[in-house]
Enzyme design. Structure first.
Site, PDB file in Angstrom:
ATOM      1  N   LEU A 176       0.862  -1.179   0.000  1.00 27.53           N
ATOM      2  CA  LEU A 176       0.000   0.000   0.000  1.00 27.53           C
ATOM      3  C   LEU A 176       0.898   1.228   0.000  1.00 27.53           C
ATOM      4  CD1 LEU A 176      -2.806  -0.830   2.618  1.00 27.53           C
ATOM      5  CD2 LEU A 176      -2.991  -0.840   0.132  1.00 27.53           C
ATOM      6  N   ASP A 177       0.584   2.210  -0.832  1.00 28.67           N
ATOM      7  CA  ASP A 177       1.350   3.450  -0.863  1.00 28.67           C
ATOM      8  C   ASP A 177       1.265   4.150   0.486  1.00 28.67           C
ATOM      9  OD1 ASP A 177       2.034   2.988  -3.468  1.00 28.67           O
ATOM     10  OD2 ASP A 177       0.509   4.318  -4.317  1.00 28.67           O
ATOM     11  N   PRO A 178       2.242   5.006   0.806  1.00 28.43           N
ATOM     12  CA  PRO A 178       2.260   5.659   2.121  1.00 28.43           C
ATOM     13  C   PRO A 178       0.962   6.357   2.507  1.00 28.43           C
ATOM     14  CG  PRO A 178       4.355   6.000   1.035  1.00 28.43           C
ATOM     15  CD  PRO A 178       3.477   5.295   0.035  1.00 28.43           C
TER      16      PRO A 178
END
Length: 291
Positions: free
Chosen positions: A53-55
């Site tokens: 998952l992206d930040p």
């Protein structure tokens, strides 16, 4: 090599050494950083997240601990679910829901330039794309899709199809097979449960926060093998028909299955290649021994 005992009877240390945390990822850190925090909190040698998952993205991020990191491949084939805000660049057209529905099914995608994979055109399956709510120039979408789908790219392409242009706003993952957001736990929950166990020898909360790693396999067809066969598999033997007690049919001829002892401890992952009701022959081709 010793086989693991029943999942519900493992002591806290064994649970952490072969466990999974259905974590609610906060915004800010990367999935890799979150997994590293879980590793350090649990005092295990390794931990691995089940799907990047992206930040800025929040939500369902199962984290495997200890030897359970060998199970990470099962999340490469499961379905993901997201709730996303579609930021339209113009007023929403009347046919928004109809256009969104046209994206259900196989679609072509090329990974974005910033991705860590080769930018080759590929096909991904959108199982469902529902418009939950529209307010002003924002639409709330629920997306069930094949693993590896780029939701940001999907939102961009949907904007083009609508004629308004659009980009993805907030994104939250609500499920990754077999986990969903019903029983998510936070890093604070994990930290407090570990402290209660270590300081007060009370592991009740820990068992609510950390599950036996077998939970990660609930969505896979199950093959039950005899204890004698499990011991041979632990030493590298294939899964042969005489050692199979029971088997659920795989979704396809080469579908991934999980093999268990009669007391529900997982032994291996593999592909169904033979008839479990036969008197001889190989039934499951090994991919990963888990004991």
């Amino acid at each position: 090599m010793n086989l693991r005992g029943p999942p519900d009877e493992r002591d806290p240390r064994d649970l952490l050494e072969f466990g999974v945390v259905n974590l609610d990822k906060p915004p800010g850190p990367s999935a890799h950083q979150v997994a590293a925090w879980v590793r350090d909190l649990c005092d295990v040698e390794q931990a691995a997240h089940a799907g990047t998952l992206d930040p800025k993205v929040t939500g369902c991020l199962p984290v495997l601990t200890g030897a359970a990191t060998r199970l990470s491949q099962v999340f490469l084939e499961g379905t993901k679910e997201y709730v996303a805000v579609l930021e339209l660049h113009g007023d929403p057209p009347a046919d928004l829901e109809a256009v969104a529905a046209e994206f259900e099914g196989p679609i072509y995608q090329k990974p974005p330039r910033k991705s860590a994979v080769v930018r080759q055109l590929r096909v991904r399956e959108i199982h469902s794309l529902d418009v939950l709510e529209v307010e002003g120039r924002q639409a709330l979408l629920r997306i069930r899709c094949e693993s590896g789908t780029y939701v940001r790219k999907l939102c961009h392409d949907l904007g083009l199809a609508l004629g308004t242009g659009a980009h993805m706003g907030h994104l939250r993952r609500t499920a990754t097979d077999p986990f969903d957001d019903i029983d998510l736990v936070t890093l604070h929950d994990l930290s407090d449960a570990l402290a209660r166990w270590r300081e007060n020898d009370d592991d009740d909360w820990l068992r609510e926060v950390v599950s036996p790693a077998e939970r990660s396999l609930d969505h896979l067809p199950r093959v039950t093998v005899a204890y004698s066969a499990a011991e041979e598999i632990a030493n590298g033997a294939q899964v042969y028909a005489p050692g199979v007690i029971d088997a659920e049919a795989a979704a396809s001829d080469d579908g991934l299955v999980a093999c268990y002892t009669p007391d529900d401890a997982v032994v291996c992952l593999g592909r169904m290649v033979g008839d479990p009701d036969a008197e001889r022959g190989r039934v499951v081709e090994l991919e990963r021994v888990l004991v």
